[in-house]
Design a protein around this motif. Structure first.
Motif, PDB file in Angstrom:
ATOM      1  N   VAL A 142     118.135  93.799  46.383  1.00  0.00           N
ATOM      2  CA  VAL A 142     119.239  93.938  47.343  1.00  0.00           C
ATOM      3  C   VAL A 142     120.331  94.855  46.782  1.00  0.00           C
ATOM      4  CG1 VAL A 142     120.940  92.716  48.744  1.00  0.00           C
ATOM      5  CG2 VAL A 142     118.754  91.665  48.285  1.00  0.00           C
ATOM      6  N   ARG A 143     120.558  94.754  45.466  1.00  0.00           N
ATOM      7  CA  ARG A 143     121.544  95.636  44.829  1.00  0.00           C
ATOM      8  C   ARG A 143     121.166  97.096  45.009  1.00  0.00           C
ATOM      9  NH1 ARG A 143     122.110  92.156  40.514  1.00  0.00           N
ATOM     10  NH2 ARG A 143     120.529  93.189  39.258  1.00  0.00           N
ATOM     11  N   THR A 146     121.325  98.096  48.866  1.00  0.00           N
ATOM     12  CA  THR A 146     122.624  98.155  49.543  1.00  0.00           C
ATOM     13  C   THR A 146     123.674  98.921  48.759  1.00  0.00           C
ATOM     14  OG1 THR A 146     123.398  96.123  48.501  1.00  0.00           O
ATOM     15  CG2 THR A 146     122.231  95.880  50.570  1.00  0.00           C
ATOM     16  N   ILE A 148     125.565  97.707  46.563  1.00  0.00           N
ATOM     17  CA  ILE A 148     126.704  96.850  46.223  1.00  0.00           C
ATOM     18  C   ILE A 148     126.387  96.127  44.918  1.00  0.00           C
ATOM     19  CG2 ILE A 148     128.204  94.979  47.017  1.00  0.00           C
ATOM     20  CD1 ILE A 148     127.267  95.584  49.860  1.00  0.00           C
ATOM     21  N   PHE A 153     124.043  87.627  45.644  1.00  0.00           N
ATOM     22  CA  PHE A 153     124.414  87.867  47.044  1.00  0.00           C
ATOM     23  C   PHE A 153     124.501  86.592  47.861  1.00  0.00           C
ATOM     24  CE2 PHE A 153     123.531  92.127  45.924  1.00  0.00           C
ATOM     25  CZ  PHE A 153     124.167  92.917  46.863  1.00  0.00           C
ATOM     26  N   TYR A 177     122.837  88.305  53.389  1.00  0.00           N
ATOM     27  CA  TYR A 177     123.322  89.677  53.234  1.00  0.00           C
ATOM     28  C   TYR A 177     124.774  89.835  53.633  1.00  0.00           C
ATOM     29  CZ  TYR A 177     118.407  89.937  52.858  1.00  0.00           C
ATOM     30  OH  TYR A 177     117.147  89.693  52.458  1.00  0.00           O
ATOM     31  N   TYR A 180     126.744  92.807  52.361  1.00  0.00           N
ATOM     32  CA  TYR A 180     126.317  94.066  52.979  1.00  0.00           C
ATOM     33  C   TYR A 180     126.892  94.192  54.396  1.00  0.00           C
ATOM     34  CZ  TYR A 180     122.967  97.668  54.525  1.00  0.00           C
ATOM     35  OH  TYR A 180     122.368  98.788  55.019  1.00  0.00           O
ATOM     36  N   LYS A 183     130.603  94.871  54.187  1.00  0.00           N
ATOM     37  CA  LYS A 183     130.870  96.247  53.784  1.00  0.00           C
ATOM     38  C   LYS A 183     130.581  97.208  54.947  1.00  0.00           C
ATOM     39  CE  LYS A 183     130.022  99.656  50.267  1.00  0.00           C
ATOM     40  NZ  LYS A 183     128.929 100.324  49.570  1.00  0.00           N
ATOM     41  N   SER A 184     129.490  96.952  55.661  1.00  0.00           N
ATOM     42  CA  SER A 184     129.141  97.822  56.782  1.00  0.00           C
ATOM     43  C   SER A 184     130.152  97.712  57.907  1.00  0.00           C
ATOM     44  CB  SER A 184     127.764  97.460  57.330  1.00  0.00           C
ATOM     45  OG  SER A 184     126.847  97.415  56.289  1.00  0.00           O
ATOM     46  N   GLN A 188     135.708  97.193  52.471  1.00  0.00           N
ATOM     47  CA  GLN A 188     135.078  97.750  51.272  1.00  0.00           C
ATOM     48  C   GLN A 188     135.460  97.038  49.983  1.00  0.00           C
ATOM     49  OE1 GLN A 188     133.097 100.569  51.456  1.00  0.00           O
ATOM     50  NE2 GLN A 188     133.368 100.857  53.651  1.00  0.00           N
ATOM     51  N   LEU A 219     115.894  91.700  55.080  1.00  0.00           N
ATOM     52  CA  LEU A 219     116.592  92.835  54.488  1.00  0.00           C
ATOM     53  C   LEU A 219     116.278  94.111  55.277  1.00  0.00           C
ATOM     54  CD1 LEU A 219     118.332  94.015  52.251  1.00  0.00           C
ATOM     55  CD2 LEU A 219     116.312  94.188  50.818  1.00  0.00           C
ATOM     56  N   SER A 223     119.124  96.092  57.387  1.00  0.00           N
ATOM     57  CA  SER A 223     119.499  97.461  57.062  1.00  0.00           C
ATOM     58  C   SER A 223     119.194  98.385  58.246  1.00  0.00           C
ATOM     59  CB  SER A 223     118.837  97.936  55.785  1.00  0.00           C
ATOM     60  OG  SER A 223     117.475  98.136  56.009  1.00  0.00           O
TER      61      SER A 223
END
Ligand code: UDP
Ligand code: MG
Length: 317
Positions: A142-143, A146, A148, A153, A177, A180, A183-184, A188, A219, A223
């Motif tokens: 995931v790191r 994404t 991040i 997570f 997630y 993520y 952030k999306s 931020q 995931l 995404s």
């Protein structure tokens, strides 16, 4: 209101009295107004009865919702976020694995240091190896995926700026997630804080090994949704045009070559339809058109969806 605690609980009747008592003990001395939201995710044990009793003890602090059936942790968190009145929201698991002692420090990181999300990191984790090992791998993937840099997570203990928590659309198993998604959504300032983790005292885990399989599939979904959820044509259209062009040019080349050989050298070559490349080209063109149409269908569906006007307001004066 300063702080809302949001706690999903699925069959956690034994843990809740201790947990609430501990939270109140920690929060009462703080100069904060706070509320505790418990979301009973369709429990089949005495969770709701326990909550009714606890409500007698903490009438001004405790609030609760009971789902008609088990909808999952994401749903419980989503409803908790919508209900929460606090400017800061902190989530904890309902099983006493997360420590309420972390609340003041987490609160300060959001309220004073200005973070949008602080994710708990169970650095010393008290879970069986069958869970911690795949989890390490999972977090690494995931790191990378994404971008991040968080170690953990999926930890249940997290603190949010309320606008960030309310901005995300959680359903299915998407709680894995959250960083993520946050952030999306444009928030931020994300960090992590090492937290104490305890072994499960009562009851048992609600997630089995399938979590990792479903986790990876989710995931991909998440995404895809984040990147193309509102512009499906950009993905399907470009893949479609590419596939169609490859196919069309391949078949075109085969036909041109056959005519060229015939007219310039007078050679009669293999029939176009006897060449393997012809079928590959044909398949590519058909796939291209289908991808393109999928893009259009995606846009039509989006047009019908209220989601298209889901614009997130970060602040307001
Ligand atoms: N949970 C929930 N709905 C579910 C599964 C779990 O609300 O369908 C809650 C559960 O009661 C707990 C938290 O989510 O408060 C984390 O679950 P669990 O402790 O089983 O997960 P683990 O610690 O094993 O990852
Ligand atoms: Mg747990």
């Amino acid at each position: 209101m300063d702080l809302s605690l949001v706690i999903p609980a699925y069959n956690e009747a034994e843990s809740l009295p201790e947990l609430i008592e501990w939270i109140v003990r920690t929060c009462e001395p703080l100069p904060l107004s706070y509320e505790i939201w418990i979301i009973d995710d369709g429990s089949t044990d005495a969770t709701w009865a326990t909550l009714l009793q606890l409500r007698e003890i903490y009438p001004h602090r405790l609030r609760a919702v009971r789902f008609s059936r088990n909808y999952g942790k994401s749903a419980a968190l989503y409803v908790g976020f919508q209900k929460a009145q606090g400017r800061v929201i902190i989530t904890l698991d309902g099983d006493l694995q997360d420590s309420p002692d972390e609340i003041p420090a987490l609160y300060a990181l959001i309220a004073e240091k200005g973070y949008d999300l602080v994710s708990g990191w169970k650095k010393r984790r008290h879970d069986p190896l069958s869970k911690t090992l795949p989890s390490k791998l999972f977090n690494k993937v995931v790191r990378i995926f994404t971008g991040i840099p968080l170690h953990d997570f999926n930890s249940g203990i997290k603190a949010y700026r309320a606008a960030a928590a309310k901005a995300i659309d959680l359903y299915g198993e998407m709680h894995r997630y959250i960083p993520y998604l946050i952030k999306s959504a444009g928030f931020q300032r994300i960090t992590e804080k090492i937290v104490t983790h305890y072994p499960r005292k009562y009851g048992h885990t609600k997630f089995g090994w399938e979590r990792f399989l479903y986790g990876f599939l989710d995931l991909l979904t998440v995404s895809f949704l984040v990147r193309f959820g509102r512009r499906p044509m950009h993905l399907f259209g470009s893949l479609g045009v590419l596939a169609f062009l490859v196919g069309f040019l391949t078949v075109g080349w085969l036909i041109w070559d056959k005519l060229y050989q015939l007219h310039v050298y007078g050679r009669v070559t293999r029939e176009v339809v006897q060449q393997p490349l012809f079928y590959l080209g044909l398949t590519a063109s058909i796939m291209g058109i289908q991808l393109f149409l999928t893009g259009f269908l995606g846009e039509l569906i989006l047009r019908q969806s209220p989601q298209k006007h889901h614009y997130i307001v970060a602040e307001e004066l």
